[in-house]
Design a protein around this motif. Structure first.
Motif, PDB file in Angstrom:
ATOM      1  N   SER A 259      12.775  27.462  10.514  1.00 54.33           N
ATOM      2  CA  SER A 259      12.942  27.653  11.964  1.00 54.33           C
ATOM      3  C   SER A 259      11.813  27.016  12.772  1.00 54.33           C
ATOM      4  CB  SER A 259      13.014  29.150  12.297  1.00 54.33           C
ATOM      5  OG  SER A 259      11.809  29.805  11.943  1.00 54.33           O
ATOM      6  N   ALA A 260      10.792  26.480  12.120  1.00 51.97           N
ATOM      7  CA  ALA A 260       9.682  25.832  12.834  1.00 51.97           C
ATOM      8  C   ALA A 260       8.984  24.883  11.875  1.00 51.97           C
ATOM      9  CB  ALA A 260       8.689  26.862  13.369  1.00 51.97           C
ATOM     10  N   GLY A 261       8.300  23.885  12.447  1.00 53.59           N
ATOM     11  CA  GLY A 261       7.565  22.918  11.643  1.00 53.59           C
ATOM     12  C   GLY A 261       7.911  21.489  12.023  1.00 53.59           C
ATOM     13  N   ARG A 262       7.359  20.550  11.292  1.00 48.14           N
ATOM     14  CA  ARG A 262       7.525  19.134  11.611  1.00 48.14           C
ATOM     15  C   ARG A 262       8.878  18.597  11.153  1.00 48.14           C
ATOM     16  NH1 ARG A 262       7.085  14.615   8.365  1.00 48.14           N
ATOM     17  NH2 ARG A 262       4.914  14.088   8.798  1.00 48.14           N
ATOM     18  N   MET A 263       9.330  17.543  11.837  1.00 45.99           N
ATOM     19  CA  MET A 263      10.549  16.855  11.428  1.00 45.99           C
ATOM     20  C   MET A 263      10.283  16.029  10.173  1.00 45.99           C
ATOM     21  SD  MET A 263      12.489  15.374  14.817  1.00 45.99           S
ATOM     22  CE  MET A 263      13.948  14.878  13.880  1.00 45.99           C
ATOM     23  N   ARG A 264      11.324  15.874   9.354  1.00 42.63           N
ATOM     24  CA  ARG A 264      11.337  14.906   8.256  1.00 42.63           C
ATOM     25  C   ARG A 264      12.551  14.014   8.497  1.00 42.63           C
ATOM     26  NH1 ARG A 264      12.147  16.130   3.088  1.00 42.63           N
ATOM     27  NH2 ARG A 264      10.733  14.460   2.372  1.00 42.63           N
ATOM     28  N   GLU A 265      12.279  12.774   8.898  1.00 45.91           N
ATOM     29  CA  GLU A 265      13.340  11.878   9.351  1.00 45.91           C
ATOM     30  C   GLU A 265      14.184  12.614  10.388  1.00 45.91           C
ATOM     31  OE1 GLU A 265      15.351   9.635   6.352  1.00 45.91           O
ATOM     32  OE2 GLU A 265      13.498   9.176   5.264  1.00 45.91           O
ATOM     33  N   GLY A 266      15.491  12.803  10.135  1.00 46.78           N
ATOM     34  CA  GLY A 266      16.331  13.468  11.135  1.00 46.78           C
ATOM     35  C   GLY A 266      16.450  14.961  10.963  1.00 46.78           C
ATOM     36  N   ALA A 267      15.745  15.533   9.991  1.00 51.07           N
ATOM     37  CA  ALA A 267      15.834  16.975   9.724  1.00 51.07           C
ATOM     38  C   ALA A 267      14.852  17.728  10.613  1.00 51.07           C
ATOM     39  CB  ALA A 267      15.530  17.249   8.253  1.00 51.07           C
ATOM     40  N   ASP A 478       1.862  18.463  11.398  1.00 54.62           N
ATOM     41  CA  ASP A 478       2.716  18.616  12.577  1.00 54.62           C
ATOM     42  C   ASP A 478       2.418  17.525  13.604  1.00 54.62           C
ATOM     43  OD1 ASP A 478       3.910  21.236  11.786  1.00 54.62           O
ATOM     44  OD2 ASP A 478       1.824  21.886  11.921  1.00 54.62           O
ATOM     45  N   PHE A 479       3.444  17.148  14.343  1.00 55.76           N
ATOM     46  CA  PHE A 479       3.292  16.121  15.370  1.00 55.76           C
ATOM     47  C   PHE A 479       2.886  16.773  16.698  1.00 55.76           C
ATOM     48  CE2 PHE A 479       6.253  14.302  12.302  1.00 55.76           C
ATOM     49  CZ  PHE A 479       5.659  13.071  12.068  1.00 55.76           C
ATOM     50  N   PRO A 480       1.706  16.443  17.230  1.00 58.25           N
ATOM     51  CA  PRO A 480       1.213  17.116  18.449  1.00 58.25           C
ATOM     52  C   PRO A 480       1.715  16.430  19.718  1.00 58.25           C
ATOM     53  CG  PRO A 480      -0.476  15.654  17.612  1.00 58.25           C
ATOM     54  CD  PRO A 480       0.695  15.521  16.663  1.00 58.25           C
ATOM     55  N   PHE A 481       3.012  16.152  19.803  1.00 55.81           N
ATOM     56  CA  PHE A 481       3.524  15.322  20.885  1.00 55.81           C
ATOM     57  C   PHE A 481       3.395  15.981  22.254  1.00 55.81           C
ATOM     58  CE2 PHE A 481       7.058  17.727  19.129  1.00 55.81           C
ATOM     59  CZ  PHE A 481       7.686  18.236  20.248  1.00 55.81           C
ATOM     60  N   ALA A 482       3.532  17.295  22.343  1.00 58.69           N
ATOM     61  CA  ALA A 482       3.560  17.953  23.652  1.00 58.69           C
ATOM     62  C   ALA A 482       2.175  17.977  24.297  1.00 58.69           C
ATOM     63  CB  ALA A 482       4.118  19.370  23.517  1.00 58.69           C
ATOM     64  N   SER A 483       1.205  18.604  23.636  1.00 56.78           N
ATOM     65  CA  SER A 483      -0.145  18.674  24.204  1.00 56.78           C
ATOM     66  C   SER A 483      -0.744  17.290  24.378  1.00 56.78           C
ATOM     67  CB  SER A 483      -1.051  19.516  23.309  1.00 56.78           C
ATOM     68  OG  SER A 483      -0.663  20.862  23.301  1.00 56.78           O
ATOM     69  N   LEU A 516      -6.044   3.991  16.381  1.00 54.39           N
ATOM     70  CA  LEU A 516      -4.796   4.586  16.875  1.00 54.39           C
ATOM     71  C   LEU A 516      -3.620   3.636  16.719  1.00 54.39           C
ATOM     72  CD1 LEU A 516      -6.277   6.266  20.074  1.00 54.39           C
ATOM     73  CD2 LEU A 516      -5.186   7.488  18.181  1.00 54.39           C
ATOM     74  N   VAL A 517      -3.826   2.364  17.010  1.00 53.47           N
ATOM     75  CA  VAL A 517      -2.728   1.398  16.914  1.00 53.47           C
ATOM     76  C   VAL A 517      -2.283   1.217  15.472  1.00 53.47           C
ATOM     77  CG1 VAL A 517      -2.177  -1.057  17.124  1.00 53.47           C
ATOM     78  CG2 VAL A 517      -3.219   0.137  19.029  1.00 53.47           C
ATOM     79  N   ILE A 518      -3.238   1.016  14.576  1.00 52.58           N
ATOM     80  CA  ILE A 518      -2.894   0.812  13.168  1.00 52.58           C
ATOM     81  C   ILE A 518      -2.185   2.048  12.599  1.00 52.58           C
ATOM     82  CG2 ILE A 518      -3.853   0.476  10.858  1.00 52.58           C
ATOM     83  CD1 ILE A 518      -6.078  -1.187  12.204  1.00 52.58           C
ATOM     84  N   SER A 519      -2.707   3.224  12.921  1.00 52.70           N
ATOM     85  CA  SER A 519      -2.094   4.460  12.426  1.00 52.70           C
ATOM     86  C   SER A 519      -0.693   4.645  12.988  1.00 52.70           C
ATOM     87  CB  SER A 519      -2.974   5.659  12.792  1.00 52.70           C
ATOM     88  OG  SER A 519      -4.249   5.563  12.200  1.00 52.70           O
ATOM     89  N   ALA A 520      -0.516   4.325  14.269  1.00 47.56           N
ATOM     90  CA  ALA A 520       0.804   4.488  14.886  1.00 47.56           C
ATOM     91  C   ALA A 520       1.823   3.562  14.244  1.00 47.56           C
ATOM     92  CB  ALA A 520       0.707   4.222  16.389  1.00 47.56           C
ATOM     93  N   ILE A 521       1.452   2.328  14.006  1.00 50.14           N
ATOM     94  CA  ILE A 521       2.387   1.377  13.385  1.00 50.14           C
ATOM     95  C   ILE A 521       2.781   1.859  11.995  1.00 50.14           C
ATOM     96  CG2 ILE A 521       2.610  -0.959  12.479  1.00 50.14           C
ATOM     97  CD1 ILE A 521       0.817  -1.885  14.801  1.00 50.14           C
ATOM     98  N   TYR A 522       1.799   2.288  11.214  1.00 49.78           N
ATOM     99  CA  TYR A 522       2.093   2.777   9.868  1.00 49.78           C
ATOM    100  C   TYR A 522       3.009   4.002   9.921  1.00 49.78           C
ATOM    101  CZ  TYR A 522       1.555   5.028   5.348  1.00 49.78           C
ATOM    102  OH  TYR A 522       1.811   5.635   4.144  1.00 49.78           O
ATOM    103  N   THR A 523       2.700   4.945  10.819  1.00 52.44           N
ATOM    104  CA  THR A 523       3.464   6.187  10.895  1.00 52.44           C
ATOM    105  C   THR A 523       4.908   5.942  11.293  1.00 52.44           C
ATOM    106  OG1 THR A 523       1.446   7.413  11.453  1.00 52.44           O
ATOM    107  CG2 THR A 523       3.536   8.475  11.957  1.00 52.44           C
ATOM    108  N   VAL A 524       5.132   5.010  12.215  1.00 53.32           N
ATOM    109  CA  VAL A 524       6.503   4.695  12.629  1.00 53.32           C
ATOM    110  C   VAL A 524       7.330   4.241  11.435  1.00 53.32           C
ATOM    111  CG1 VAL A 524       7.899   3.022  13.903  1.00 53.32           C
ATOM    112  CG2 VAL A 524       6.030   4.200  15.041  1.00 53.32           C
ATOM    113  N   PHE A 525       6.772   3.352  10.622  1.00 53.39           N
ATOM    114  CA  PHE A 525       7.517   2.864   9.455  1.00 53.39           C
ATOM    115  C   PHE A 525       7.613   3.925   8.369  1.00 53.39           C
ATOM    116  CE2 PHE A 525       6.435  -1.199  11.429  1.00 53.39           C
ATOM    117  CZ  PHE A 525       7.637  -1.884  11.294  1.00 53.39           C
ATOM    118  N   ASN A 526       6.567   4.728   8.199  1.00 56.00           N
ATOM    119  CA  ASN A 526       6.568   5.734   7.134  1.00 56.00           C
ATOM    120  C   ASN A 526       7.540   6.872   7.429  1.00 56.00           C
ATOM    121  OD1 ASN A 526       5.415   6.848   4.635  1.00 56.00           O
ATOM    122  ND2 ASN A 526       4.555   8.420   5.964  1.00 56.00           N
ATOM    123  N   GLU A 527       7.625   7.300   8.678  1.00 55.29           N
ATOM    124  CA  GLU A 527       8.480   8.430   9.047  1.00 55.29           C
ATOM    125  C   GLU A 527       9.915   8.022   9.324  1.00 55.29           C
ATOM    126  OE1 GLU A 527       7.672  11.579   8.990  1.00 55.29           O
ATOM    127  OE2 GLU A 527       5.541  11.312   8.549  1.00 55.29           O
TER     128      GLU A 527
END
Length: 558
Positions: A259-267, A478-483, A516-527
């Motif tokens: 009921s709570a936690g990070r997404m895994r692909e579309g889950a 977890d993805f801290p997108f809101a804060s 931040l840029v390198i990590s973001a690029i990697y994370t987009v492809f990894n997730e």
């Protein structure tokens, strides 16, 4: 007056220049901001009504996994022993919604459970925890065998080992021999429980057991399954295993949804998705007449040490108040307290606008339209996301370190739009780290500028830490997108509007921008492209990286 004349001249040359109406613009933007905040919360908090209640007292569950730990209690501490009174309270509650409970060991006071379950009419699928230590295994077996003999009318099955092959702690041969050892001592049916794939890979275990117990967890599959497809996936796998093992019953020993936690692909873990998946699986089990054990009865906070936030939220019952998450007949919302969250968000938006207005009281110029739009965007985003950010902090903070981390990021998300509103109106640029921590002669002595700089520093440090985490150890984070959005968006807009025209690019900001840029690029492809939490977070990382990259050490005259 020289500075004022220059700013007036700059405003006249600006594309964004409007007539000098200081109060009419915010009076128009504020209602729009509040309306958007209301609309966002009305949309995301819309309750879901299911055709079948996830938990219906008139149609009890077949079985549910049970662990007795509450609060700070954890089986990771070998000295933990749960009192009989606590287990008895749980058994009384579970007897109202289930026919049976499944346990995983006889440690930590769980050897008391069969007697207590029998008193309230519950059956027990008794677990025997196996690992790579033979002496401990034999001790577990001895206790469980004794319980099976003492409570033959309560214990309906013995699970000899749980995912021990998945963990690689026993060989197939040793496990099969252990199962046969237990079978030779009891009349109770004996099984082994593991992820469905490990049954197909190790078919020799099939000959040793009385029935097959498989785990099907759509969220944790190598290719995660969306909530809307979870029940169909469970049915497909069950039928596939039944074809491979046609002569024995197939018990689904674990299935469910967090009921709570990070997404895994579309889950996506959420309250509504958990209710939907549980409801659809139970309906399918009723139609096709197969047994299901749901994981699990109560949320287990201790599992977050092993599996991250998502590990602690598989329960049908809340860990703190011991209440059903989904009472029959009650619509299900991901944000049941949404009205309070909406009101708090509107209050924050009002404070941001009020700060901007108060900043104009002694200014000899009217702000650009772009500045008011930046205030409005910052206020609206912060107001709309505040309730989500608070909810995520409460859910994701486990242990003092997490409380400090997410508490500081939330504080930055609340304060940055306020401090930035002053900067938008006063024409101040985003401060650099040199102005905060550099030589004394380079430091800015303005309190509000220094406060904005501290918010920037907190945001950058936590942003970089989380970005590196997604690069090197992402599975349970977890993805801290809101804060993060609440804090970064006003910083980004401030960089666009009030950036110094000249000056050297600071080294510290450049390094953080690169990370931040390198990590973001990697994370987009990894997730993957289906994970909107990842895409959103990485977009904010990119915004923060651009903000830092465009920073300049030299400040405008004051």
């Amino acid at each position: 007056m020289v500075l004022a004349d220059r700013l007036r001249a700059g405003n006249r040359r600006s594309f964004w220049r409007t007539e000098p109406i200081s109060f009419r613009t915010p009076l128009a933007l504020l209602p729009i901001s509040l309306g958007i905040i209301f609309g966002v919360w009305w949309w995301i908090a819309t309750p879901v009504t299911l055709s079948r209640a996830p938990i219906d007292p008139s149609a009890k569950l077949e079985c549910v996994s049970y662990a007795p730990f509450r609060g700070e209690q954890t089986p990771l501490d070998p000295t933990t022993r749960i009192p009989a009174e606590q287990i008895e309270q749980d058994m009384v509650q579970l007897a109202k919604i289930s026919k049976c409970v499944r346990t995983y060991s006889v440690d930590n006071g769980l050897e008391q459970l069969p007697a207590l379950a029998g008193k309230v009419g519950l059956k027990v699928i008794q677990g025997i925890w196996l690992g790579n230590e033979r002496a401990k295994n034999l001790a577990q077996i001895a206790v469980a065998v004794g319980l099976a003999k003492d409570y033959p009318d309560v214990i309906t099955g013995l699970v000899v080992g749980n995912e021990v092959l998945l963990r690689g702690e026993m060989t197939v041969g040793d496990l099969a021999a252990t199962i046969r050892l237990v079978k030779s001592q009891v009349k109770t049916p004996v099984t082994y429980a593991d992820v469905w794939e490990y049954w197909l890979r190790n078919r020799e275990i099939y000959d040793a057991v009385d029935f097959v117990t498989i785990h099907i967890l759509p969220y944790w599959e190598d290719i995660p399954i969306r909530a809307r497809n979870a029940a169909a996936h469970v049915d497909q796998i069950r039928k596939r295993v039944a074809v491979a093992f046609p002569a024995k019953e197939i018990l689904i020993g674990e299935t469910g949804w967090p009921s709570a936690g990070r997404m895994r692909e579309g889950a996506l873990p959420s309250r509504a998705n958990q209710a939907r998946v549980v409801s659809e699986i139970l309906q399918l089990a009723k139609i096709e007449n197969f047994r299901v054990n749901l994981i699990e009865a109560y949320d287990q906070p201790w599992k977050r040490d092993l599996e991250g936030t998502v590990g602690g939220y598989w329960g049908l019952i809340d860990a703190d108040n011991r209440a059903l998450k989904y009472p029959a007949g009650v619509p299900i919302s991901n944000f049941p307290q949404w009205k309070l969250s909406m009101a708090a968000g509107m209050g924050l938006s009002f404070i941001v606008f009020a700060t901007a207005l108060l900043s104009l009281r002694r200014k000899p110029w009217a702000p650009r339209l772009a500045s008011w739009l930046a205030v409005g965007i910052s206020a609206t985003a912060a107001g709309a996301l505040l309730g989500i950010a608070v909810d995520k902090m409460l859910v994701e903070s486990y242990g003092s370190g997490r409380w400090l981390q997410w508490g500081l990021l939330l504080a930055s998300g609340v304060l940055t739009p306020i401090f930035a509103a002053h900067a938008f109106m006063s024409g101040r640029p985003l401060p650099t780290f040199l102005e905060l921590f550099g030589p004394r002669e380079m430091r800015d002595r303005s309190f509000l500028t220094y406060a904005l700089g501290l918010s920037l520093a907190v945001t950058v440090l936590i942003g970089a830490q989380t970005a590196l985490g997604f690069t090197f150890d992402p599975r349970y984070r977890d993805f801290p997108f809101a804060s993060l959005t609440m804090a970064v968006l006003p910083l980004f807009l401030l960089m666009l509007l009030n950036r110094p025209a000249q000056g050297a690019r600071p080294i510290a900001e450049s390094v953080f921008a690169g990370v931040l840029v390198i990590s973001a690029i990697y994370t987009v492809f990894n997730e993957g492209p289906k994970n909107w939490q990842s895409l959103w977070t990485c977009a904010v990382y990119a915004m923060l990286a651009l903000t830092l990259w465009r920073a300049r050490a030299a400040q405008s005259p004051r």
